[in-house]
Design a protein around this motif. Sequence first.
Motif, PDB file in Angstrom:
ATOM      1  N   GLU A  55       7.541   4.733   4.115  1.00 52.12           N
ATOM      2  CA  GLU A  55       5.774   3.699   4.159  1.00 52.12           C
ATOM      3  C   GLU A  55       5.768   2.568   4.536  1.00 52.12           C
ATOM      4  O   GLU A  55       4.473   2.378   5.182  1.00 52.12           O
ATOM      5  N   SER A  59       2.876   1.251   7.061  1.00 47.13           N
ATOM      6  CA  SER A  59       1.741   0.060   6.361  1.00 47.13           C
ATOM      7  C   SER A  59       2.154  -0.920   7.849  1.00 47.13           C
ATOM      8  O   SER A  59       1.314  -1.353   7.417  1.00 47.13           O
ATOM      9  N   TYR A 105      -0.533   3.487  -0.038  1.00 45.66           N
ATOM     10  CA  TYR A 105       0.284   3.836  -1.129  1.00 45.66           C
ATOM     11  C   TYR A 105       0.798   2.435  -1.980  1.00 45.66           C
ATOM     12  O   TYR A 105       1.532   2.176  -2.157  1.00 45.66           O
TER      13      TYR A 105
END
Length: 199
Positions: A39, A43, A92
């Motif tokens: 994640e 990102s 997220y």
Amino acid sequence: MTIQLQEIASVIQGVNLTRVGTSAKTAGAQSVEVLTLKEFNESMGIPYRLEQEKDTRIWIEENQLNKIRFTEENMVVIHLLSQRTTTIPLNYEKLLIPSNFVVVDFQQQVDVKFFEWYFNEHVEVRRQIQLATQGSSVSSLSISMLRQMEMSLPPIQLQMRIGKIVQAVQQKKRLTEERMELEDQYIHELLSVKMEESK
């Protein structure tokens, strides 16, 4: 003017998963998803090509949930081992932050996209990180080093302008990568069809 990061922000390490984790059989325990490098990289706009990390969920006692940090949109998170930072996107949110990450909570106005660029790319920050980690077998950042990191922040208006440019560049990069991936898929499918036709 040069200031230390701790003068404008709190630098808070994530939780040790072995300390807060419990059994699925514990009364009232809840399953939560953990922030991982996957994640984090996504990102930043970096494709994560490795196999998904194991155990991305953990059981936490209900009375512990309000004592630990979870990701929020636009939260600034630093990964200690990769020495990089990112801002968390909306998709997220609500991931448990483990101890290999730290959260930077600004106490005065700082553009988070500017900070992301400044921390990841600016020569002065990278030099400080290199000096702090040279000679170490594990190049992980320490919390004290981050707190004492010296920064020269421009006025907020300039930070915001730079932040918008950073966002535009990241968006363009993402779109380019998506297009290349679609082209690769198309070529693969086309070649597979040609192979079938030749049989």
